[in-house]
Write an enzyme that holds these catalytic residues in place. Structure first.
Site, PDB file in Angstrom:
ATOM      1  N   ASP A  63     -55.551 -55.209 -13.476  1.00 47.55           N
ATOM      2  CA  ASP A  63     -56.753 -54.961 -12.682  1.00 47.55           C
ATOM      3  C   ASP A  63     -56.922 -56.094 -11.665  1.00 47.55           C
ATOM      4  O   ASP A  63     -56.797 -57.272 -12.034  1.00 47.55           O
ATOM      5  CB  ASP A  63     -57.963 -54.906 -13.646  1.00 47.55           C
ATOM      6  N   LYS A  94     -62.492 -44.592  -4.962  1.00 46.91           N
ATOM      7  CA  LYS A  94     -62.614 -43.944  -3.646  1.00 46.91           C
ATOM      8  C   LYS A  94     -63.422 -42.649  -3.649  1.00 46.91           C
ATOM      9  O   LYS A  94     -63.424 -41.918  -2.670  1.00 46.91           O
ATOM     10  CB  LYS A  94     -61.227 -43.672  -3.103  1.00 46.91           C
ATOM     11  N   SER A 134     -61.741 -46.959   5.422  1.00 45.29           N
ATOM     12  CA  SER A 134     -61.982 -45.511   5.423  1.00 45.29           C
ATOM     13  C   SER A 134     -62.924 -45.095   6.537  1.00 45.29           C
ATOM     14  O   SER A 134     -63.839 -45.837   6.899  1.00 45.29           O
ATOM     15  CB  SER A 134     -62.590 -45.090   4.077  1.00 45.29           C
ATOM     16  N   ALA A 135     -62.710 -43.911   7.032  1.00 47.39           N
ATOM     17  CA  ALA A 135     -63.581 -43.338   8.072  1.00 47.39           C
ATOM     18  C   ALA A 135     -64.992 -43.126   7.541  1.00 47.39           C
ATOM     19  O   ALA A 135     -65.936 -42.930   8.310  1.00 47.39           O
ATOM     20  CB  ALA A 135     -62.998 -41.997   8.523  1.00 47.39           C
ATOM     21  N   THR A 136     -65.128 -43.211   6.239  1.00 39.82           N
ATOM     22  CA  THR A 136     -66.464 -43.041   5.654  1.00 39.82           C
ATOM     23  C   THR A 136     -67.437 -44.091   6.164  1.00 39.82           C
ATOM     24  O   THR A 136     -68.650 -43.901   6.144  1.00 39.82           O
ATOM     25  CB  THR A 136     -66.348 -43.153   4.114  1.00 39.82           C
ATOM     26  N   TYR A 158     -69.710 -46.053  -1.601  1.00 39.77           N
ATOM     27  CA  TYR A 158     -68.255 -46.238  -1.398  1.00 39.77           C
ATOM     28  C   TYR A 158     -68.020 -46.794   0.007  1.00 39.77           C
ATOM     29  O   TYR A 158     -67.336 -47.806   0.185  1.00 39.77           O
ATOM     30  CB  TYR A 158     -67.523 -44.907  -1.583  1.00 39.77           C
ATOM     31  N   LYS A 162     -66.613 -50.668   1.636  1.00 39.51           N
ATOM     32  CA  LYS A 162     -65.565 -50.854   2.656  1.00 39.51           C
ATOM     33  C   LYS A 162     -66.102 -51.707   3.817  1.00 39.51           C
ATOM     34  O   LYS A 162     -65.410 -52.568   4.350  1.00 39.51           O
ATOM     35  CB  LYS A 162     -65.074 -49.495   3.172  1.00 39.51           C
ATOM     36  N   TYR A 187     -58.637 -44.961   7.119  1.00 37.14           N
ATOM     37  CA  TYR A 187     -58.019 -43.655   6.857  1.00 37.14           C
ATOM     38  C   TYR A 187     -59.032 -42.546   7.074  1.00 37.14           C
ATOM     39  O   TYR A 187     -60.188 -42.682   6.640  1.00 37.14           O
ATOM     40  CB  TYR A 187     -57.559 -43.535   5.401  1.00 37.14           C
ATOM     41  N   ARG A 241     -62.957 -31.961   9.493  1.00 38.92           N
ATOM     42  CA  ARG A 241     -62.399 -33.268   9.146  1.00 38.92           C
ATOM     43  C   ARG A 241     -61.038 -33.462   9.812  1.00 38.92           C
ATOM     44  O   ARG A 241     -60.447 -32.508  10.333  1.00 38.92           O
ATOM     45  CB  ARG A 241     -62.208 -33.367   7.622  1.00 38.92           C
ATOM     46  N   GLY A 305     -73.849 -36.510   0.608  1.00 37.07           N
ATOM     47  CA  GLY A 305     -72.919 -37.499   1.174  1.00 37.07           C
ATOM     48  C   GLY A 305     -72.001 -36.920   2.231  1.00 37.07           C
ATOM     49  O   GLY A 305     -71.239 -37.642   2.859  1.00 37.07           O
TER      50      GLY A 305
HETATM   51  C1  WQD Z   1     -63.371 -32.286   3.242  1.00 40.46           C
HETATM   52  C2  WQD Z   1     -64.210 -31.088   3.671  1.00 40.46           C
HETATM   53  C3  WQD Z   1     -66.202 -30.839   2.379  1.00 40.46           C
HETATM   54  C4  WQD Z   1     -64.128 -30.015  -1.379  1.00 40.46           C
HETATM   55  C5  WQD Z   1     -63.421 -37.935   1.352  1.00 40.46           C
HETATM   56  C6  WQD Z   1     -63.996 -39.281   1.253  1.00 40.46           C
HETATM   57  C7  WQD Z   1     -63.323 -40.170   2.250  1.00 40.46           C
HETATM   58  C8  WQD Z   1     -61.829 -40.123   2.063  1.00 40.46           C
HETATM   59  C9  WQD Z   1     -61.303 -38.699   2.102  1.00 40.46           C
HETATM   60  C10 WQD Z   1     -61.355 -42.101   0.833  1.00 40.46           C
HETATM   61  C11 WQD Z   1     -65.703 -31.393   3.704  1.00 40.46           C
HETATM   62  C12 WQD Z   1     -65.259 -29.669   2.144  1.00 40.46           C
HETATM   63  C13 WQD Z   1     -64.431 -30.325  -0.074  1.00 40.46           C
HETATM   64  C14 WQD Z   1     -64.403 -28.712  -1.893  1.00 40.46           C
HETATM   65  C15 WQD Z   1     -65.268 -28.096   0.267  1.00 40.46           C
HETATM   66  N1  WQD Z   1     -61.492 -40.756   0.858  1.00 40.46           N
HETATM   67  N2  WQD Z   1     -64.989 -29.381   0.734  1.00 40.46           N
HETATM   68  N3  WQD Z   1     -64.970 -27.805  -1.030  1.00 40.46           N
HETATM   69  O1  WQD Z   1     -65.476 -35.763   2.046  1.00 40.46           O
HETATM   70  O2  WQD Z   1     -64.182 -35.638   4.237  1.00 40.46           O
HETATM   71  O3  WQD Z   1     -63.678 -37.447   2.631  1.00 40.46           O
HETATM   72  O4  WQD Z   1     -62.036 -37.978   1.124  1.00 40.46           O
HETATM   73  O5  WQD Z   1     -61.346 -42.845   1.766  1.00 40.46           O
HETATM   74  O6  WQD Z   1     -63.820 -41.447   2.037  1.00 40.46           O
HETATM   75  O7  WQD Z   1     -65.349 -39.180   1.600  1.00 40.46           O
HETATM   76  O8  WQD Z   1     -63.011 -35.142   2.089  1.00 40.46           O
HETATM   77  O9  WQD Z   1     -61.722 -33.376   1.019  1.00 40.46           O
HETATM   78  O10 WQD Z   1     -63.891 -34.137  -0.067  1.00 40.46           O
HETATM   79  O11 WQD Z   1     -63.961 -32.807   2.041  1.00 40.46           O
HETATM   80  O12 WQD Z   1     -65.782 -27.265   1.010  1.00 40.46           O
HETATM   81  O13 WQD Z   1     -64.142 -28.379  -3.081  1.00 40.46           O
HETATM   82  O14 WQD Z   1     -64.031 -30.063   2.721  1.00 40.46           O
HETATM   83  O15 WQD Z   1     -67.547 -30.404   2.476  1.00 40.46           O
HETATM   84  O16 WQD Z   1     -66.263 -30.669   4.770  1.00 40.46           O
HETATM   85  P1  WQD Z   1     -64.203 -35.956   2.793  1.00 40.46           P
HETATM   86  P2  WQD Z   1     -63.116 -33.864   1.175  1.00 40.46           P
END
Ligand code: WQD
Length: 348
Positions: A63, A94, A134-136, A158, A162, A187, A241, A305
């Site tokens: 860890d 993440k 992260s783009a978050t 999260y 970052k 990312y 996205r 979120g």
């Molecule tokens: C993508 C789109 C959802 C799941 C996350 C983290 C980000 C990064 C990448 C670390 C959105 C929609 C999702 C589902 C859906 N990770 N969706 N049904 O939220 O853009 O980013 O992962 O760095 O920090 O936040 O990715 O794949 O969860 O969602 O409709 O079962 O798909 O609403 O529009 P996200 P995601």
């Protein structure tokens, strides 16, 4: 060169490890394996044997919050005359949704873990670092595509961790030791899998993210895909996205190592994305077209979120790193499905 790759057995880390080893780097993976399977290591080792690649892969289970362990890793590397030339730091938690439930755990692992790493790197005079941001951190998108100077306002713990880590980099770089070479790679949405189908995305439990959930629907592990909202302010109402092929993302790290090697000191924040935005409905349609699978889905309410639209301006990565994504959404779907077909239950 010898690279310490923290979190190297995860989805992103394993693809970076494979590429580094193929390109002749020696790699030391440090991973707690709380979110990944040790089988990844066996897969990579087999790949190296089959391809007769003789770069060295070593793995330490641990860890990053264990400061003593980090010290031992660096001191042993000097004793054994194989010093660590650079660190690619991916180890961390993440999940946006989990971070909303358990924020302190995210601050502990992500921020305290990174602080431990930076203190150890400083002590052993290892000043080259590539970090998985992260783009978050951009939060609600003012404008799209989002460049690195976009407002930073994360809307979940999260993302806050970052931002806190990136602020550490600013303070560190502006301190008296100004030969740190740091790239924080932001990312967007890494998806797909290595074309061999040997390694891929294998989340523990039900996937939070769209793409692995979608491939599990396709293979029959999930009944149907829940679409989180079709009433977003986007062209078809579903979330948009930036989906970047995991191999393109890994290549971005190799380009970043070359960039760091060309500098005496630097601190850069760089987007790594495809530069294109696709909606959930577009992803579903493309996946069905590319693979011939049917993806049943149901419309659900929005997820906490989430934001409507988020995709990258990648001109800085193109200019600074000489890097550009090469793989299409079709290739992402084909490679992601190839991995899932060959590994219906992931690594287990
Ligand atoms: C993508 C789109 C959802 C799941 C996350 C983290 C980000 C990064 C990448 C670390 C959105 C929609 C999702 C589902 C859906 N990770 N969706 N049904 O939220 O853009 O980013 O992962 O760095 O920090 O936040 O990715 O794949 O969860 O969602 O409709 O079962 O798909 O609403 O529009 P996200 P995601």
């Amino acid at each position: 060169m010898r690279i310490l790759l923290t979190g190297g057995s995860g989805f992103i880390g394993s693809h970076i490890a494979l590429l580094l080893l193929e390109r002749g780097f020696d790699v030391l993976i440090l991973d707690s394996f709380i979110n990944s399977s040790y089988n990844v290591i066996y897969r990579i080792e087999n790949y190296l044997d089959n391809k007769k690649i003789n770069s060295k892969l070593e793995t330490v289970v641990g860890d990053i919050r264990n400061k003593k362990l980090l010290n031992n890793i660096f001191s042993d590397s000097i004793k054994e005359e194989k010093p660590i030339d650079a660190v690619i730091h991916l180890a961390g938690l993440k999940s946006v949704s989990d971070s909303l439930i358990n924020p302190l755990h995210y601050w502990d692992v992500n921020v305290l873990g990174t602080l431990n790493l930076l203190l150890t790197m400083k002590e052993f005079e290892c000043y080259s670092l590539i970090f998985s941001s992260s783009a978050t951190i951009y939060g609600l998108s003012d404008t799209v595509p989002m460049a690195e100077d976009h407002k930073i306002s994360p809307i979940n713990p999260y993302g806050q961790t970052k931002v806190a880590i990136e602020n550490m980099f600013h303070d560190l770089y502006n301190s008296n030791i100004n030969f740190w070479k740091i790239c924080s790679l932001r990312y967007f949405n890494p998806v797909g899998a290595h074309p061999s189908g040997l390694i891929g995305e294998d989340p523990i439990g039900n996937p939070n993210n769209l793409f692995p959930f979608l491939t599990q629907v396709a293979i029959g592990r999930q009944k149907l895909l829940k679409v989180f909202g079709d009433n977003w302010d986007t062209k078809d109402g579903s979330g948009i996205r930036d989906y970047i092929h995991i191999v393109d993302l890994a290549e971005g790290h190799l380009a970043c190592i070359d960039y760091l090697n060309s500098k005496d000191a630097c601190l850069e924040f760089i987007n790594l994305g495809s530069g294109k935005g696709y909606s959930v409905f577009q992803i579903i349609r493309q996946f069905e077209l590319s693979t011939g699978c049917q993806i049943p889905f149901s419309i659900q309410s929005r997820r906490d979120g989430d934001v409507a639209e988020c995709y990258a301006d990648i001109s800085k990565a193109r200019k600074l790193l000489g890097w550009t994504p090469l793989k299409s959404l079709d290739q992402i779907c084909i490679d992601g499905w190839n991995w899932q077909m060959k590994n219906p239950n992931g690594y287990s």
